[in-house]
Design an enzyme around this catalytic site. Sequence first.
Site, PDB file in Angstrom:
ATOM      1  N   ASP A  64       0.837  -1.162   0.134  1.00 41.22           N
ATOM      2  CA  ASP A  64       0.100   0.059   0.243  1.00 41.22           C
ATOM      3  C   ASP A  64       0.957   1.279   0.006  1.00 41.22           C
ATOM      4  O   ASP A  64       1.895   1.389   0.625  1.00 41.22           O
ATOM      5  CB  ASP A  64      -0.710   0.047   1.276  1.00 41.22           C
ATOM      6  CG  ASP A  64      -1.866   1.138   1.264  1.00 41.22           C
ATOM      7  OD1 ASP A  64      -2.793   1.208   0.480  1.00 41.22           O
ATOM      8  OD2 ASP A  64      -1.690   2.066   2.191  1.00 41.22           O
ATOM      9  N   GLU A 123      13.963 -15.429  -0.338  1.00 40.09           N
ATOM     10  CA  GLU A 123      14.177 -16.633   0.570  1.00 40.09           C
ATOM     11  C   GLU A 123      13.319 -17.618   0.605  1.00 40.09           C
ATOM     12  O   GLU A 123      13.583 -18.771   1.000  1.00 40.09           O
ATOM     13  CB  GLU A 123      14.491 -16.166   2.022  1.00 40.09           C
ATOM     14  CG  GLU A 123      15.893 -15.327   2.184  1.00 40.09           C
ATOM     15  CD  GLU A 123      15.637 -14.816   3.680  1.00 40.09           C
ATOM     16  OE1 GLU A 123      15.113 -15.566   4.609  1.00 40.09           O
ATOM     17  OE2 GLU A 123      16.288 -13.578   3.795  1.00 40.09           O
TER      18      GLU A 123
HETATM   19  C1  GLC Z   1      -4.331   3.108  -0.728  1.00 41.00           C
HETATM   20  C2  GLC Z   1      -5.423   2.140  -0.661  1.00 41.00           C
HETATM   21  C3  GLC Z   1      -6.598   2.934  -0.159  1.00 41.00           C
HETATM   22  C4  GLC Z   1      -6.388   3.702   1.316  1.00 41.00           C
HETATM   23  C5  GLC Z   1      -5.006   4.382   1.164  1.00 41.00           C
HETATM   24  C6  GLC Z   1      -4.538   4.657   2.458  1.00 41.00           C
HETATM   25  O1  GLC Z   1      -4.460   4.270  -1.747  1.00 41.00           O
HETATM   26  O2  GLC Z   1      -5.814   1.564  -1.898  1.00 41.00           O
HETATM   27  O3  GLC Z   1      -7.775   2.467  -0.059  1.00 41.00           O
HETATM   28  O4  GLC Z   1      -7.276   4.481   1.774  1.00 41.00           O
HETATM   29  O5  GLC Z   1      -3.882   3.503   0.635  1.00 41.00           O
HETATM   30  O6  GLC Z   1      -4.073   3.516   3.161  1.00 41.00           O
END
Ligand code: GLC
Length: 504
Positions: free
Chosen positions: A192, A223
């Site tokens: 993310d 690994e």
């Molecule tokens: C990414 C995710 C989104 C979230 C953001 C913060 O963009 O896809 O849904 O709100 O990160 O974590």
Amino acid sequence: MSQTWWRGAAIYQVYLRSFADGNGDGVGDLAGLRARLPYLKDLGIDAVWLNPWYPSPMADGGYDVADYRDIEPVFGTLGEAERFIAEVHELDIKVIIDVVPNHSSTESAWFQEALANPAARERFWFSDEPVNDWQSIFGGSAWTQVPGGQWYLHLFAPEQPDFNWASPEVHREFEDVLRFWFERGVDGFRIDSAALLYKSDTGYEDLDEVHDVYRRWREVADEYGERVLIGEVWLPDQERFARYLRPDELHTAFNFDFLSCPWDPADLRRVIDLTLATHTPIGAPPTWVLSNHDVTRPVTRYGRADTTFEHGGRLHGAPSDPELGHRRARAAALLSMALPGSVYVYQGDELGLPEVENLPDELRQDPMYARSGGANPGRDGCRVPLPWSGDEPPYGFGTGAPWLPQPESWRKLTAEAQRTDLGSMLNLYRTALAIRRDRLGDGTMTWLPLGENVLAFTRESGLTCVTNLGPGPVPMPAGEVVLASGPLEDGALPSDTTVWLSAG
Ligand code: GLC
């Protein structure tokens, strides 16, 4: 499945809260997902990617993670997650989970410790006053004050404090989290906000130091054998984007240029060419993404007079022609599945679900809505629980009232209703994914010159994909029709239609 399965995989995105509810509380969970695995097997996907399943106060749909080594009780238990991984593997489907390294939850043990002890704040960004005027990506200031007077940085909601990646402890923690889940059998991570981890006086996007993190993560992944790291990297600059895909960093990254591309032949051709030019020299497979849990559903977006990507909900509620949107979404699905590389399917797109734009405001949960003072409707409209069967809500989603209400019109869109309808979106996806498995996926493509309104290319297997984005029918090249997204007219390809042809 081949050793490099991820290069050409069809990956189905499961937004767990809205997939299927096994215990009747109105929220999707692992029990519901496990019960529906035959559906995913039948659909013909190679891997599932699950949005965060960790314990979370759900200030941002689980992207506020309180504990990276456990499962949110509303979703199930760690034992259930382990059984889920084993069951999915028995079906020869891979499991990708989300890891959220940019920020945590204010409820995490580390942040709680930081609150209690001002001497233990180096894992986050605390200071005596906001040191810049950064705005949160969800609206409002990116700084929030804690009791005692200090302020902390959060690029997203205040409940999502940013980690300080200058702290060696943060590095150790995430390497350990990766190992925790690799040891439990997960096949990969979707990372993310992957480009945002480092902060400096000048900014937070794409600082060079972030690559050291992914080089190290790649060593950890390697690994464990064939495991995959997939970056959520939104960057305008292709050269900077490609750096994340160098051979010792991430395996793949989401193609947001394709996702955000208008339904226009010149724009699509440009994005496809740019994607290939970015990926081919470094040997990384492209990805083709039409939607996810953060953006307007394709059926709705493509049905608008203006199909530009509506960042920030700008076009929310703009009139959308459902028939046009549906036709284009079908054509786009076949286009995306024919291009070389891996493809993503966001749950519900295979049912042709539209964006739900008339949710009652008091039910909206996305922090984007509240933090923009209601100016931005947020992302709840693409997160409405799936319709599985029956004639009325909750359409087999579970037994309780779903956490977001499903429209009456979804009676026609249930998986059950579509299964027996050969012309349904669901059957288009099933058939296309089956053909794709044998004849498409990883590899190369060659453009065929069929005019400026037509995107046509051939793949190594001899399969040709032709999409007509012009206003009227165009002649089709020779070949046997393998699959079409809509009716054909005596050897001609109608507007907003894709056909797959075989050389014979
Ligand atoms: C990414 C995710 C989104 C979230 C953001 C913060 O963009 O896809 O849904 O709100 O990160 O974590």
